[in-house]
Design an enzyme around this catalytic site. Structure first.
Site, PDB file in Angstrom:
ATOM      1  CE  LYS A 191      -3.997   2.040   2.471  1.00  0.00           C
ATOM      2  NZ  LYS A 191      -4.884   1.812   3.600  1.00  0.00           N
ATOM      3  CB  SER A 219      -8.260   3.941   2.791  1.00  0.00           C
ATOM      4  OG  SER A 219      -7.382   3.074   3.660  1.00  0.00           O
ATOM      5  CB  SER A 271      -8.659   1.240   5.715  1.00  0.00           C
ATOM      6  OG  SER A 271      -9.519   2.556   5.486  1.00  0.00           O
TER       7      SER A 271
END
Lengths: 95, 488
Positions: free
Chosen positions: B78, B158, B182
């Protein structure tokens, strides 16, 4: 509590975000709808409740007061948009 | 050779050890798959040369019989994780061109164990979003589509890039982070497994900060075993993060396959409120039934402050974000937009660099922390957190684990939700876990009537991730795996 347009301008100034005049009304509306939704928290009696400060009650770790890093000013300014001789460059702040 | 991307981490690990294929072959298969899947927009930066070099090092170690726990396993990272010398921008315009001179503790742990980096994954800007629509780098597409439809769906957020990449088999697993849901919400939207461990289990050092008292790193993987393998490597005790808790990291994989006989599973009645869809309710009942059939005891419990978790979160998270994001000033890193003087430069930079959702949250956070409002908002919200935590502490006298749905709906279409508060409601089942600091796992458990994956969530006691893996594996064993039909 309701946020008016003057409050939006003041908060944006505190947050150092330039807000275009034509967006102030829209932002006031958005902030009010979020704050209005948050107001349901007032239903809860929290008078005698302590605020949560930690997830698990552990003693905060402390380390020995010794230098573990440093002497790499070039690394520190490596990503600066403007730097010279390992100093950050900013617009003039003192006359 | 492309079927190498179909192997789970556990299976690939065996193949590598038995020399059935090399780490370089496995990595090449993934590099090719990543290139073919660019339409998903899951990767914002691909690092194929770095991946090949790391795979060659892995092959050399494997040849000597020295491989680590993730030796030669290709992962996606990420964009919130600092990776030395590689694009790290939290998918924000304000961090333009930022390449850290250091490595996050979690990714350093992964490389220590032999993992290979394929690239950086898309996400909501500064991890603020539930649909990956706030990224400066554009929307991520969910590999899943509704039955008889070609319309794009969001992967959740997210960690949308992480979930999409894992579901599309363009990495073996991915790192993610979870501040209000998330990891678990995108995992549920993509038929993958995601675990947010206990606050303090993974180091936050080198992860771009959003809300420091809530942020926690964790993996998204294809199955429960792979998630356990990933977390074992990601978790550590880190002197560089004072909130990292000094407890040994267990071998989570050993929990998988253990019986759930006699396990007490709590069903919180408050989660049923507010017009839960029949589909989600049926999924929840089915999950409880599966555990009961395997010998678990189902117990109704009460978590009375559940409904206040989300509004309290929208005080705590923006307040902490407004403070954390004060550092983006156009001086130290990233974007600088000139102005008449230094304050004008700050204001221009932050107006141009932050997207609308991030600006909204900074303004909310600044407002609730501004003079005269601190007690009315932030302190009150922190008191509500105490009550939420207490709800769980009382529940633990009756149950060992809590079962809930992961999300109120399956994946939706981009643009379908435009009202901020409606978007925030996506985290309604996940956010209590962050507020109380507890671990939570999302595991796929069924399909919607439109053929989309749906997930269940298990919530555990602090630092009892092992019970989550054990129980999630028991659900997975009955539910089976969820594989997105390939169209890209």
């Amino acid at each position: 509590m309701s946020v008016d347009q003057a409050t939006v301008r003041r908060v944006a100034k505190l947050a150092r975000i330039k807000v275009k005049e034509e967006n102030v009304g829209r932002l006031a509306g958005e902030l009010n709808s979020i704050l209005h939704w948050i107001e349901q928290l007032n239903e809860v009696d929290v008078e005698v409740i302590e605020p949560m400060t930690a997830v698990v009650n552990v003693k905060m770790k402390k380390r020995a007061d010794i230098v573990t890093d440093g002497n790499n000013p070039h690394d520190v300014v490596e990503n600066a948009p403007a730097a010279e001789d390992d100093y950050f460059l900013v617009p003039k702040v003192i006359e | 050779m492309n079927d190498l991307t179909s192997l789970s981490i556990a299976t690939a690990r065996e193949g590598l050890r038995k020399k059935e294929f090399s780490a370089l072959e496995l990595t090449e298969a993934y590099i090719a798959a990543v290139e073919k899947a660019r339409i998903l927009n899951a990767y914002i930066v691909e690092t194929p040369d770095k991946a090949r070099a790391m795979a060659k090092t892995s092959d050399a170690r494997l040849a000597k019989g020295e491989g680590g726990a993730l030796e030669g396993i290709p992962l996606g990272i990420k964009d919130l994780y600092a990776t030395k010398g590689v694009h790290t921008q939290a998918c924000s315009h304000i961090l333009d061109g930022f390449k850290p001179t250091y490595e996050s503790t979690v990714t350093a742990n992964l490389w220590r164990d032999g993992a290979v980096m394929l690239g950086k994954l898309n996400m909501d800007e500064f991890a603020m979003g539930s649909s990956n629509e706030t990224s400066y780098y554009g929307n991520v597409i969910n590999p899943w589509r509704r039955k008889n439809s070609n319309a794009a769906l969001v992967p959740g957020g997210s960690s949308g890039g992480s979930a999409s990449a894992v579901a599309a088999h363009i990495c073996a697993a991915a790192t993610a982070t979870d501040t209000g849901g998330s990891i678990r919400q995108p995992a549920a939207f993509t038929g993958t497994v995601g675990i947010k461990p206990t606050y303090g289990r993974c180091s936050r050092w080198g992860i771009v900060a959003f809300a420091s008292s809530l942020d926690q790193a964790g993996p998204i993987a294809r199955d429960v075993r792979d998630a356990a393998i990933m977390l074992k490597s990601m978790a550590s005790v880190d002197p560089k993060d004072t909130t990292s808790v000094d407890l040994p990291v267990p071998d989570y994989e050993k929990a998988i396959g253990k019986s759930v006989k006699g396990l007490r599973v709590g069903i919180p009645k408050e989660y049923r409120a507010d017009g839960m869809s029949a589909e989600i309710e049926a999924l929840w009942d089915k999950g409880a039934q599966w555990l009961k059939e395997q010998g678990a005891e189902i117990v109704e419990i009460s978590l009375p402050h559940t409904k206040y978790a989300l509004p309290a979160y929208y005080i705590v998270a923006p307040a902490e974000a407004s403070s954390n994001l004060a550092r983006y000033d156009g001086v130290r890193y990233g974007l600088r937009v000139p102005g008449d003087d230094i304050v004008d430069m700050y204001e221009n930079t932050r107006a141009a660099g932050f997207g609308p959702e991030v600006q909204r949250r900074i303004l909310i956070g600044t407002y609730v922390l501004s003079a005269g409002y601190y007690d009315a908002y932030y302190v009150r919200a922190q008191k509500i957190r105490t009550l939420i935590k207490r709800d769980f502490e009382q529940a633990w006298s009756k149950v060992d684990v809590v079962l809930t749905p992961a999300t109120p709906s399956p994946a939706f279409a981009p643009g379908e939700i435009s009202d901020p508060v409606q978007m925030y409601l996506n985290d309604i089942f996940t956010v209590t876990v962050n507020m109380a600091g507890l671990p939570g796992i999302a595991v796929p458990a069924g399909s919607s009537k439109e053929g989309l994956p749906l997930g269940l969530q298990l919530i555990g006691k602090a630092f009892d991730e092992e019970t989550l893996f054990r129980t999630a594996a028991a659900i997975e064993q009955v539910a089976g795996g969820y594989h997105a039909p390939k169209w890209w």
